[in-house]
Design a protein around this motif. Structure first.
Motif, PDB file in Angstrom:
ATOM      1  N   LEU A 108       0.826  -1.202   0.000  1.00 25.69           N
ATOM      2  CA  LEU A 108       0.000   0.000   0.000  1.00 25.69           C
ATOM      3  C   LEU A 108       0.862   1.255   0.000  1.00 25.69           C
ATOM      4  CD1 LEU A 108      -2.859   1.096   0.069  1.00 25.69           C
ATOM      5  CD2 LEU A 108      -2.768   0.981   2.550  1.00 25.69           C
ATOM      6  N   ARG A 109       1.918   1.260   0.777  1.00 31.10           N
ATOM      7  CA  ARG A 109       2.817   2.415   0.808  1.00 31.10           C
ATOM      8  C   ARG A 109       3.452   2.643  -0.557  1.00 31.10           C
ATOM      9  NH1 ARG A 109       6.335   0.813   4.480  1.00 31.10           N
ATOM     10  NH2 ARG A 109       4.925   1.354   6.165  1.00 31.10           N
TER      11      ARG A 109
ATOM     12  N   LEU B 135       2.251   1.788  -3.455  1.00 29.83           N
ATOM     13  CA  LEU B 135       1.220   2.257  -4.379  1.00 29.83           C
ATOM     14  C   LEU B 135       0.921   3.733  -4.168  1.00 29.83           C
ATOM     15  CD1 LEU B 135      -1.295  -0.705  -4.308  1.00 29.83           C
ATOM     16  CD2 LEU B 135       0.053   0.045  -6.257  1.00 29.83           C
ATOM     17  N   LEU B 136       0.886   4.171  -2.918  1.00 32.88           N
ATOM     18  CA  LEU B 136       0.579   5.560  -2.625  1.00 32.88           C
ATOM     19  C   LEU B 136       1.736   6.491  -2.953  1.00 32.88           C
ATOM     20  CD1 LEU B 136      -1.331   5.139   0.742  1.00 32.88           C
ATOM     21  CD2 LEU B 136      -2.290   5.629  -1.515  1.00 32.88           C
ATOM     22  N   GLN B 137       2.954   5.990  -2.891  1.00 32.97           N
ATOM     23  CA  GLN B 137       4.115   6.826  -3.167  1.00 32.97           C
ATOM     24  C   GLN B 137       4.479   6.851  -4.646  1.00 32.97           C
ATOM     25  OE1 GLN B 137       7.182   5.353  -0.616  1.00 32.97           O
ATOM     26  NE2 GLN B 137       6.449   6.504   1.158  1.00 32.97           N
TER      27      GLN B 137
ATOM     28  N   ARG C  76       4.457   7.598  -8.425  1.00 31.31           N
ATOM     29  CA  ARG C  76       3.969   8.715  -9.241  1.00 31.31           C
ATOM     30  C   ARG C  76       4.145   8.342 -10.692  1.00 31.31           C
ATOM     31  NH1 ARG C  76       7.547  12.161  -5.718  1.00 31.31           N
ATOM     32  NH2 ARG C  76       6.250  12.504  -3.911  1.00 31.31           N
TER      33      ARG C  76
END
Length: 98
Positions: free
Chosen positions: A84-85, A87-89, A91
């Motif tokens: 998840l981290r 995927l969120l980071q 860009r």
């Protein structure tokens, strides 16, 4: 209604309320078409990603018929948190046009 419900309602429907007060019907129709087609395109694009991630995380975090060991649970939580981290980071990388 609670305050949270009122705020949520205004955030989801506020644009339509304001538009109905200050715009003629022709503009309201154009806005409705743009909003509906825009949300349809977003759903078509992101729906496969959402389903894939739902299946992935349910497999990692879901407890099957038997209880998982404590160490396995920690490993699963760590793996899902790292995924998840990342995927969120991440860009999208666009080519430089300079």
């Amino acid at each position: 209604m609670t305050l949270q419900s009122l705020v949520k309602h205004f955030l989801t429907e506020g644009d339509k309320m304001i538009l109905s007060w200050f715009s003629p019907l022709r503009d309201q129709g154009g806005y409705a078409i743009a909003v509906n087609y825009g949300s349809l395109i977003a759903r078509i694009v992101f729906q496969p990603i959402e389903e894939t991630l739902r299946v992935f995380f349910s497999r990692i975090l879901g407890g099957g018929a038997k209880e998982k060991e404590s160490e396995e649970q920690k490993t699963s939580l760590r793996q899902s948190a790292e995924t998840l981290r990342s995927l969120l980071q991440s860009r999208p990388r666009c080519p430089s046009f300079s």
